[in-house]
Enzyme design. Sequence first.
Site, PDB file in Angstrom:
ATOM      1  N   ARG A  51       0.851  -1.205   0.000  1.00 53.00           N
ATOM      2  CA  ARG A  51       0.000   0.000   0.000  1.00 53.00           C
ATOM      3  C   ARG A  51       0.881   1.248   0.000  1.00 53.00           C
ATOM      4  O   ARG A  51       0.510   2.287  -0.516  1.00 53.00           O
ATOM      5  CB  ARG A  51      -0.950  -0.003   1.200  1.00 53.00           C
ATOM      6  CG  ARG A  51      -1.859   1.201   1.252  1.00 53.00           C
ATOM      7  CD  ARG A  51      -3.125   1.074   2.114  1.00 53.00           C
ATOM      8  NE  ARG A  51      -3.075   0.095   3.156  1.00 53.00           N
ATOM      9  CZ  ARG A  51      -2.446   0.240   4.326  1.00 53.00           C
ATOM     10  NH1 ARG A  51      -1.798   1.358   4.609  1.00 53.00           N
ATOM     11  NH2 ARG A  51      -2.458  -0.728   5.222  1.00 53.00           N
ATOM     12  N   TYR A 103     -17.783  15.121 -15.892  1.00 50.43           N
ATOM     13  CA  TYR A 103     -18.018  13.675 -15.902  1.00 50.43           C
ATOM     14  C   TYR A 103     -19.128  13.364 -14.879  1.00 50.43           C
ATOM     15  O   TYR A 103     -19.090  13.858 -13.740  1.00 50.43           O
ATOM     16  CB  TYR A 103     -16.712  12.980 -15.514  1.00 50.43           C
ATOM     17  CG  TYR A 103     -16.830  11.500 -15.391  1.00 50.43           C
ATOM     18  CD1 TYR A 103     -16.958  10.702 -16.518  1.00 50.43           C
ATOM     19  CD2 TYR A 103     -16.824  10.884 -14.146  1.00 50.43           C
ATOM     20  CE1 TYR A 103     -17.076   9.338 -16.411  1.00 50.43           C
ATOM     21  CE2 TYR A 103     -16.940   9.511 -14.026  1.00 50.43           C
ATOM     22  CZ  TYR A 103     -17.067   8.746 -15.160  1.00 50.43           C
ATOM     23  OH  TYR A 103     -17.183   7.393 -15.049  1.00 50.43           O
ATOM     24  N   LYS A 201      -8.743   5.904 -19.413  1.00 51.10           N
ATOM     25  CA  LYS A 201      -9.110   6.392 -20.747  1.00 51.10           C
ATOM     26  C   LYS A 201      -7.880   6.464 -21.660  1.00 51.10           C
ATOM     27  O   LYS A 201      -7.260   5.449 -21.902  1.00 51.10           O
ATOM     28  CB  LYS A 201      -9.827   7.738 -20.593  1.00 51.10           C
ATOM     29  CG  LYS A 201     -10.866   7.766 -19.452  1.00 51.10           C
ATOM     30  CD  LYS A 201     -12.052   6.860 -19.684  1.00 51.10           C
ATOM     31  CE  LYS A 201     -12.951   6.681 -18.450  1.00 51.10           C
ATOM     32  NZ  LYS A 201     -13.384   7.895 -17.791  1.00 51.10           N
TER      33      LYS A 201
HETATM   34  C1  LIG Z   1     -13.954   8.303 -16.537  1.00 47.94           C
HETATM   35  C2  LIG Z   1     -13.718   9.676 -16.055  1.00 47.94           C
HETATM   36  C3  LIG Z   1     -13.519   9.958 -14.699  1.00 47.94           C
HETATM   37  C4  LIG Z   1     -13.622   8.890 -13.629  1.00 47.94           C
HETATM   38  O1  LIG Z   1     -12.606   7.946 -13.741  1.00 47.94           O
HETATM   39  P1  LIG Z   1     -12.765   6.408 -13.297  1.00 47.94           P
HETATM   40  O2  LIG Z   1     -11.443   5.840 -13.663  1.00 47.94           O
HETATM   41  O3  LIG Z   1     -13.923   5.828 -14.042  1.00 47.94           O
HETATM   42  O4  LIG Z   1     -13.038   6.430 -11.826  1.00 47.94           O
HETATM   43  C5  LIG Z   1     -13.245  11.266 -14.334  1.00 47.94           C
HETATM   44  N1  LIG Z   1     -13.190  12.255 -15.250  1.00 47.94           N
HETATM   45  C6  LIG Z   1     -13.391  12.023 -16.555  1.00 47.94           C
HETATM   46  C7  LIG Z   1     -13.336  13.153 -17.510  1.00 47.94           C
HETATM   47  C8  LIG Z   1     -13.667  10.740 -16.999  1.00 47.94           C
HETATM   48  O5  LIG Z   1     -13.881  10.528 -18.309  1.00 47.94           O
END
Ligand SMILES: *Cc1c(COP(=O)(O)O)cnc(C)c1O
Length: 399
Positions: A51, A103, A201
């Site tokens: 951790r 988001y 992403k």
């Molecule tokens: C997907 C996303 C998040 C959240 O991220 P996770 O990895 O799903 O928790 C935050 N901001 C944006 C712009 C996103 O596309």
Amino acid sequence: MADPKDRFGTRCVHAGQSPEAATGAITTPIFQTSTYVQDGVGRHKGYEYARLQNPTREAAEANIAALEGGAHGIAFASGLAAIECLVKVVAAGGHIVSEENLYGGAVRMFTRVLNRLGIEVTLVDTRDPGALRRAIRPGETLLVYLETPTNPLMRVTDIAAAARIAHGAGALLCVDNTFASPYNQRPLELGADVVVHSTTKYLNGHSDVLGGILVLDDGALAGEVHFVRKSTGPVPGPMDSWLTLRGTKTLHVRMPRHNENGMRVAEFLQDHPAVRTVHYPGLLSHPDHDLAGRQMRGFSGMLSAELAAGDAKRLAEGTRIFRLAESLGGVESMVCIPSLMTHASVPEPERLRMGITDGLARFSVGIEDGADLVEDLDRALRSGRRTRNRRTSPALTGG
Ligand SMILES: *Cc1c(COP(=O)(O)O)cnc(C)c1O
């Protein structure tokens, strides 16, 4: 190891990584371990428990920090975990001013979870400097938070201007750079204090990992974030860290194709008679095209389009290459209907006020051949047309 003077593509491939000490392995190993054997009581190699420290995670953190041009990268199990840790560190008991077109999961956290922690959030249109200034409460507002381009309407906020306003009031500025990626936009260079990513992403880019990261320059703030992360536990695992690092090595090769295909799809949709509006900062018709051109190197593969509600749903269900799915930034193209999917948790009146109607389709344009992507959308829009009575659907006639 990378040299700080290395250009972006070289940093993608090398930053944060040296050959492994014991064998010379060129690829950072997956240190799949929960703990580390110590030489004596209190004598160890800098690694105590997973951790706290993990070499694979640290390589990914150093790599992404270098891509954003920041001194410290601190990785998390998801993008939302990264955002939550930041607000706990910088805004506990205080006030946050945030962009309203965020988001959906971030909106849900800001409006339904942070209140339980004694943190108040005001949502505004951060494109409007006056609205941003008015929402800030001097002495009370600790954080200004924004995304640009925003999800799903691709609004663009002037990062340098927002930084000046936040700093003038003694607040920090955090920018969610998930939609642009550091290839296209580097908020720290424009004055932001913290960059957050959902590494799920573009950074990972292959739709096989959930992760997040904070990148920042301030050493004291980084120390606080490290302390809260180790004390609360939202760390990514070694395998996910390794996959993310594998993804970032090709970021500079993937992003130009995302940018090119994004523009191609945006231009195709803009000319299509069934489409009312296309939201893409790369189009001349985008209200903030000039600003986007100044603060971004390319416009990514994210865009949205306004159609008649039935047409949007038919399109999303009728494509063959574009997959109907939430998430974005992967090599494969995806389409979704935000009002029914990613933003379903935002109350309807709020959604409609922001322009997230049932006719809004959001596209994450991948790195396939652009001609196939355009043909796929063309076919899906045509098949919708056949099932309808032309005389009662003027949006679908003509062209
Ligand atoms: C997907 C996303 C998040 C959240 O991220 P996770 O990895 O799903 O928790 C935050 N901001 C944006 C712009 C996103 O596309």
